[in-house]
Design an enzyme around this catalytic site. Structure first.
Site, mmCIF file in Angstrom:
data_model
loop_
_atom_site.group_PDB
_atom_site.id
_atom_site.type_symbol
_atom_site.label_atom_id
_atom_site.label_comp_id
_atom_site.label_asym_id
_atom_site.label_seq_id
_atom_site.Cartn_x
_atom_site.Cartn_y
_atom_site.Cartn_z
ATOM 1 N N CYS A 2 0.847 -1.185 0.000
ATOM 2 C CA CYS A 2 0.000 0.000 0.000
ATOM 3 C C CYS A 2 0.886 1.240 0.000
ATOM 4 O O CYS A 2 2.076 1.177 0.309
ATOM 5 C CB CYS A 2 -0.900 0.040 1.240
ATOM 6 S SG CYS A 2 -1.811 -1.478 1.569
ATOM 7 N N ARG A 16 -4.876 6.852 0.934
ATOM 8 C CA ARG A 16 -3.977 5.750 0.660
ATOM 9 C C ARG A 16 -4.528 4.897 -0.469
ATOM 10 O O ARG A 16 -5.712 4.960 -0.813
ATOM 11 C CB ARG A 16 -3.811 4.903 1.914
ATOM 12 C CG ARG A 16 -5.122 4.339 2.514
ATOM 13 C CD ARG A 16 -5.501 2.947 2.093
ATOM 14 N NE ARG A 16 -4.497 1.982 2.381
ATOM 15 C CZ ARG A 16 -4.314 1.431 3.588
ATOM 16 N NH1 ARG A 16 -5.128 1.729 4.586
ATOM 17 N NH2 ARG A 16 -3.359 0.538 3.770
ATOM 18 N N ASN A 79 0.857 -2.470 5.573
ATOM 19 C CA ASN A 79 1.585 -3.703 5.824
ATOM 20 C C ASN A 79 3.049 -3.436 6.168
ATOM 21 O O ASN A 79 3.718 -2.633 5.516
ATOM 22 C CB ASN A 79 1.504 -4.634 4.616
ATOM 23 C CG ASN A 79 0.291 -5.538 4.679
ATOM 24 O OD1 ASN A 79 -0.374 -5.650 5.706
ATOM 25 N ND2 ASN A 79 -0.010 -6.207 3.578
#
Length: 324
Positions: A2, A16, A79
């Site tokens: 991401c 995002r 992540n």
């Protein structure tokens, strides 16, 4: 994988991309001030700031991926699989599971300054919401109208960094990502000049050559560089439409297309959705992989003094406006 960014015109725009090979059933959720967040190691979180954000609505708990509160504080979890370290509960800290961190910070903090102070007393625990839901390994970006920070729970402890680049991706740790930007300090949006050799008749044969060397692959370190460069050099008007449009173009620079990142046989990572929060107005905008029409949810059109979560499943079907 991401990418998240904070972008400021006359106000803060924050959002995002969520890049993955499948969806958990994503929805925009508005959590009013009197909804009770159940907390594993502390009393339930009640009488908090109202929150809007994207997350998984399939469970009896708003599992936020990103969002903002009514004060304009924004936050996203990305992540951080190799480096994130969570711990057992300890007596002298506020023990918070990773899925409780966004609700706690956005629920109790009105600014980055307040978030930084609260984080100093937090221990992120290794509790999972359910036995069949593994504890996601994440790090977090937090922003308001004044600044941006990154929070990482690693082997050395909880680390809080100022984020002058205004972006976050994934591995490696934030300090290494920032150091890597030194390798790209010669990039420029201006036309390139011949600094290779005075004795060679070299010439710029194309526009945009000042950006030669900007990485174009999909790795997290390359996306960090690209997002930081685009965010730092983007120029936008100050109107709502101009700012929103520019923000989606910024994150469009790291968009992932199906087929370019294979994670298993026949499975590909794609940009499932891209979000854009108007922190001043409390409006959450998003696009999806299949639907590039911008959809918005305004938290202030909900009853923010209520106790029931409002859920808006994302619109995935492509919406096309015919002109004739």
């Amino acid at each position: 994988m991401c990418t998240a960014a904070a972008y400021r015109t006359d106000g803060l725009y924050f959002g995002r991309t969520l890049d993955y090979e499948f969806s958990y059933g994503d929805a925009v959720m508005v959590v009013p001030r009197n909804y009770t967040f159940k907390m594993g190691h502390m009393n339930g979180l009640t009488s908090h700031y109202a929150i809007i954000g994207m997350g998984c609505s399939a469970f009896d708990y708003p599992m936020f991926y990103d969002g903002m509160n009514e004060n304009g504080l924004c936050m996203a979890g990305l992540n951080f699989v190799k480096s994130a370290v969570y711990r057992e509960p300890v007596n002298d800290k506020i023990n918070v599971a990773q899925y409780e961190l966004i609700p706690l910070i956005l629920g109790k903090c009105g600014s980055v300054r307040e978030a930084r102070e609260l984080l100093r007393n937090i221990n992120i625990t290794n509790d999972s919401y359910r036995p069949d839901l593994p504890c996601a390994k994440l790090h977090w970006i937090i922003a308001d109208g004044e600044g941006t920070i990154v929070c990482e729970s690693v082997a050395e402890g909880l680390r809080i960094y100022d984020d002058p680049a205004q972006v976050l991706t994934n591995e490696p740790s934030f300090d290494r990502q920032m150091f890597n930007l030194n390798n790209y300090m010669a990039l420029s949006p201006k036309n390139s000049e011949n600094t290779f050799s005075r004795s060679l008749p070299l010439d710029a044969y194309s526009r945009g050559m000042g950006g030669i060397g900007l990485p174009g692959d999909l790795s997290s370190m390359s996306r960090f560089v690209r997002a930081a460069y685009v965010c730092a050099n983007s120029i936008s008007g100050s109107s709502e439409n101009e700012s929103i449009s520019q923000f989606f173009h910024i994150l469009g620079s790291v968009d992932q297309q199906r087929g370019c990142c294979e994670v298993a046989e026949g499975k590909y990572e794609i940009t499932i959705y891209t979000s854009c929060c108007n922190a001043q107005k409390g409006v959450y905008y998003y696009t999806t992989y299949e639907n590039h029409c911008i959809t918005g949810v305004d938290m202030h059109r909900e009853n923010l003094d209520g106790s029931t979560v409002s859920v808006y499943p994302i619109i995935n079907e492509q919406q096309i406006k015919m002109q004739n």
